[in-house]
Design an enzyme around this catalytic site. Structure first.
Site, mmCIF file in Angstrom:
data_model
loop_
_atom_site.group_PDB
_atom_site.id
_atom_site.type_symbol
_atom_site.label_atom_id
_atom_site.label_comp_id
_atom_site.label_asym_id
_atom_site.label_seq_id
_atom_site.Cartn_x
_atom_site.Cartn_y
_atom_site.Cartn_z
ATOM 1 N N LYS A 206 0.831 -1.215 0.000
ATOM 2 C CA LYS A 206 0.000 0.000 0.000
ATOM 3 C C LYS A 206 0.857 1.253 0.000
ATOM 4 O O LYS A 206 0.452 2.288 -0.518
ATOM 5 C CB LYS A 206 -0.947 0.009 1.194
ATOM 6 N N LYS B 227 -3.839 -10.600 -6.658
ATOM 7 C CA LYS B 227 -5.063 -10.870 -5.903
ATOM 8 C C LYS B 227 -6.220 -10.030 -6.431
ATOM 9 O O LYS B 227 -6.030 -8.862 -6.757
ATOM 10 C CB LYS B 227 -4.778 -10.502 -4.435
ATOM 11 N N LYS C 205 -10.523 -4.937 -4.326
ATOM 12 C CA LYS C 205 -11.485 -3.881 -4.656
ATOM 13 C C LYS C 205 -10.796 -2.583 -5.052
ATOM 14 O O LYS C 205 -11.384 -1.734 -5.711
ATOM 15 C CB LYS C 205 -12.448 -3.653 -3.499
#
Ligand code: ATP
Ligand code: LTN
Length: 338
Positions: free
Chosen positions: A120, A202, A205
């Site tokens: 992130k 992966k 969203k």
């Protein structure tokens, strides 16, 4: 008759999802589907972790809408509020308070090793906040506040649950048995659903390409599976081989998890058929699973008063448990009772 000492407490489950986007097929197969299966046997708390969501910048109105939609989706997925505690993290202030204490028992180096932080902070290189870094401490507080025995999550969260356990063990080592040590609970099938556009990453969203959302309409789901990347081999046969056939293997995993079949059953079913017949069958299995959830979510979202009542009651029940743990922790670390 059972009394305080002889009554055996059901094992407790805690899990949560950030309302930072729409729920995906990955979050359903990796987490929520298992949450539902645990309702009878365990004491379950399922949370909408809005405080985690603000570790990356959110639009306030959208965050509010997503939190409410997520609550409706939890219920539509079969998480009956009469059978478990459904609540919103920011409604129970003890999460933030325990996180502060636990942060003082967590090493800087441990947090720096977290894979999700590394990913992130690359994705949000212009905004790497302290919150993003200490996120796993807040997650540990979520779990430990409720003395959870197990945490049903997808494989990507295993590292965070393990860190939570390390923090709890360290704290218990100093102060005695304060926290229950939690175990990650990861499904056999669907633990890591991969992106339909890139089977090496992966389904997530925050990366809408290759993502199937739980609220997608049937025609969108069919289109997404039709376009799903399969493998550039000449074999054109449906066989589970994640090394050499990551795309088809991912679709097989989704099919098995959605249709409730084993890999062997699915391979036998599609033996002799090519990808052309297989992909629409996967889409149909997914639609059969998600469409009733979509319809029920839409119905619930029209009943705001009911949703408000669910989250208010959930927060009240969660806070009663959280208060107990926090009081104990404050006492142990040496705060004067106020
Ligand atoms: P983000 O894009 O913000 O990282 P996400 O799509 O990965 O979000 P989370 O809110 O992080 O979703 O995850 C919710 C739950 O669903 C977690 O328990 C996580 O392990 C699980 N999960 C998420 N994506 C997948 C996936 N692709 N396969 C299996 N489980 C998943
Ligand atoms: N970190 C998780 C969300 C999360 C969670 C939790 C999961 C926050 N607190 C407590 C289980 C238990 C994620 O990103 N999916």
């Amino acid at each position: 008759m059972g009394n305080e000492t002889t009554e055996i407490r059901k094992k407790r489950i805690f899990s949560g999802i950030q309302p930072s986007g729409e729920l995906t097929l990955g979050s359903y197969l990796g987490a929520i589907k298992n949450w539902r299966e645990m309702l009878e046997e365990y004491d379950c708390l399922y949370c909408i972790v809005d405080m985690h969501a603000i570790t990356v910048r959110q639009d306030p109105a959208l965050l509010r809408r997503r939190a409410l939609t997520q609550l409706a989706q939890y219920i539509a997925c079969g998480l009956d509020p009469e059978k478990c505690i459904l609540f919103i993290q920011s409604h129970v202030h003890q999460h933030a308070e325990l996180a502060w204490v636990l942060g003082c028992y967590t090493q800087f180096g441990e947090l720096g090793r977290m894979t999700q932080f590394k990913q992130k902070s690359q994705q949000h290189a212009d905004n790497i906040t302290a919150g993003l870094f200490t996120y796993p401490v807040l997650m540990a507080a979520d779990i430990l506040l409720y003395q959870a025995d197990a945490v049903p999550v997808g494989a990507d969260q295993k590292q965070h649950v393990e860190l939570c356990r390390d923090i709890a063990e360290r704290f218990n080592g100093v102060y005695g048995d304060v926290f229950t040590l939690p175990e990650p609970f990861i499904p056999k099938m669907g633990a890591r659903v991969m992106s339909l556009g890139d089977p090496s990453s992966k389904m997530s969203k925050s990366d809408p390409d290759g993502c199937v959302f739980l609220l997608d309409k049937p025609e969108d789901i069919r289109r997404k599976f039709r376009r799903a990347v399969t493998d550039c081999d000449t074999e054109n046969c449906v066989r589970f081989d994640p090394e050499n056939k990551p795309g088809v293997s991912n679709l097989l995993t989704v099919y098995c998890a959605a249709a409730g079949k084993t890999l062997a059953e699915a391979e036998a079913e599609f033996a002799g058929q090519g990808y052309g017949a297989f992909k629409p069958a996967v889409a149909d299995a997914v639609i059969a699973m998600t469409d009733p959830i979509r319809a029920e979510t839409e119905r619930l979202l029209r009943d705001k008063a009911y949703l408000q009542q669910v989250y208010a009651q959930g927060a009240e029940k969660a806070a009663a448990l959280a208060r107990r743990t926090l009081r104990k922790v404050y006492k142990k670390v040496g705060f004067i009772e106020g």
